[in-house]
Design a protein around this motif. Structure first.
Motif, PDB file in Angstrom:
ATOM      1  N   GLU A   5       0.833  -1.198   0.000  1.00 20.69           N
ATOM      2  CA  GLU A   5       0.000   0.000   0.000  1.00 20.69           C
ATOM      3  C   GLU A   5       0.865   1.245   0.000  1.00 20.69           C
ATOM      4  O   GLU A   5       1.991   1.236   0.484  1.00 20.69           O
ATOM      5  N   ILE A   7       0.409   5.921  -0.556  1.00 18.70           N
ATOM      6  CA  ILE A   7      -0.462   7.079  -0.752  1.00 18.70           C
ATOM      7  C   ILE A   7       0.180   8.012  -1.776  1.00 18.70           C
ATOM      8  O   ILE A   7       1.392   8.017  -1.962  1.00 18.70           O
ATOM      9  N   ASP A   9      -0.318  12.140  -2.825  1.00 17.82           N
ATOM     10  CA  ASP A   9      -0.970  13.413  -2.533  1.00 17.82           C
ATOM     11  C   ASP A   9      -1.560  14.032  -3.788  1.00 17.82           C
ATOM     12  O   ASP A   9      -1.063  13.815  -4.890  1.00 17.82           O
ATOM     13  N   GLU A  33       6.025   7.726  -5.864  1.00 20.16           N
ATOM     14  CA  GLU A  33       5.451   7.528  -4.532  1.00 20.16           C
ATOM     15  C   GLU A  33       5.382   6.051  -4.183  1.00 20.16           C
ATOM     16  O   GLU A  33       5.693   5.662  -3.059  1.00 20.16           O
ATOM     17  N   TYR A  37       7.429   3.445  -0.913  1.00 18.32           N
ATOM     18  CA  TYR A  37       6.830   2.503   0.031  1.00 18.32           C
ATOM     19  C   TYR A  37       7.234   1.052  -0.244  1.00 18.32           C
ATOM     20  O   TYR A  37       6.957   0.168   0.557  1.00 18.32           O
ATOM     21  N   TYR A  55      -9.994   7.546  -3.070  1.00 20.54           N
ATOM     22  CA  TYR A  55      -9.655   8.941  -3.311  1.00 20.54           C
ATOM     23  C   TYR A  55     -10.346   9.782  -2.251  1.00 20.54           C
ATOM     24  O   TYR A  55     -11.564   9.873  -2.215  1.00 20.54           O
ATOM     25  N   THR A 108       0.085   3.758   6.963  1.00 25.81           N
ATOM     26  CA  THR A 108       0.155   4.428   5.663  1.00 25.81           C
ATOM     27  C   THR A 108      -1.082   5.288   5.438  1.00 25.81           C
ATOM     28  O   THR A 108      -0.979   6.445   5.028  1.00 25.81           O
ATOM     29  N   LEU A 109      -2.248   4.746   5.712  1.00 26.87           N
ATOM     30  CA  LEU A 109      -3.478   5.518   5.551  1.00 26.87           C
ATOM     31  C   LEU A 109      -3.503   6.696   6.522  1.00 26.87           C
ATOM     32  O   LEU A 109      -3.869   7.821   6.149  1.00 26.87           O
ATOM     33  N   GLY A 112      -1.663   9.654   5.257  1.00 25.35           N
ATOM     34  CA  GLY A 112      -2.421  10.460   4.304  1.00 25.35           C
ATOM     35  C   GLY A 112      -3.288  11.485   4.992  1.00 25.35           C
ATOM     36  O   GLY A 112      -3.343  12.652   4.581  1.00 25.35           O
ATOM     37  N   PHE A 119      -5.871  13.105  -1.101  1.00 21.47           N
ATOM     38  CA  PHE A 119      -4.878  12.086  -1.423  1.00 21.47           C
ATOM     39  C   PHE A 119      -5.561  10.817  -1.877  1.00 21.47           C
ATOM     40  O   PHE A 119      -6.775  10.662  -1.736  1.00 21.47           O
ATOM     41  N   HIS A 121      -5.273   6.582  -1.520  1.00 17.74           N
ATOM     42  CA  HIS A 121      -4.721   5.440  -0.796  1.00 17.74           C
ATOM     43  C   HIS A 121      -4.865   4.254  -1.738  1.00 17.74           C
ATOM     44  O   HIS A 121      -5.976   3.937  -2.189  1.00 17.74           O
TER      45      HIS A 121
END
Length: 134
Positions: A5, A7, A9, A33, A37, A55, A108-109, A112, A119, A121
């Motif tokens: 996973e 994110i 922006d 991005e 990760y 989104y 991770t979420l 965001g 952003f 995810h």
């Protein structure tokens, strides 16, 4: 495949945009991005995968059907070998400042949301069972 996973922006760019350079730049941004990760122990998927995109928008949101393809293309060769491995797609849009409940929020979420801007995810996991029951 282990769950992957990340994110991204900002607002997404539609596959339908007439400004092709803007689309290329967006795909490059998504790839950069995703690479941030990607962990060295992650392995590129060689089987079927599911792509989930949420989104979180702050004003006007674009249609969900135009969000996925650029993201799907951007992570070819990183999360999976080819986008034909994507058998299941779940795309959602949610108002960033709306009322909703999060269950089992990942770091991770959370990251965001901490940024406070719109952003995306994105999660890539093994696809569910391919059996079709009628």
């Amino acid at each position: 495949m282990k769950k992957f996973e990340f994110i991204v922006d900002g607002p997404p760019v539609s596959q339908q945009t007439r400004r092709r350079q803007r689309l290329r730049t967006w795909k490059e941004n998504v790839r950069q991005e995703a690479e941030k990760y990607w962990l060295s122990e992650n392995k590129i998927a060689n089987g079927f995968v599911m792509l989930q995109v949420t989104y979180f928008y702050d004003s006007v949101a674009m249609d969900v059907d135009n969000i996925v393809k650029p993201i799907q293309d951007a992570i070819i060769g990183l999360a999976y070998i080819d986008d034909n491995q994507v058998t299941d797609i779940l795309v959602r849009k949610r108002y960033l400042f709306g009322k909703f409940t999060m269950v089992n929020m990942t770091e991770t979420l959370l990251e965001g949301f901490v940024h406070g801007n719109q952003f995306l995810h994105i999660v890539v996991t093994d696809a569910p069972d391919q059996e079709v029951i009628t």
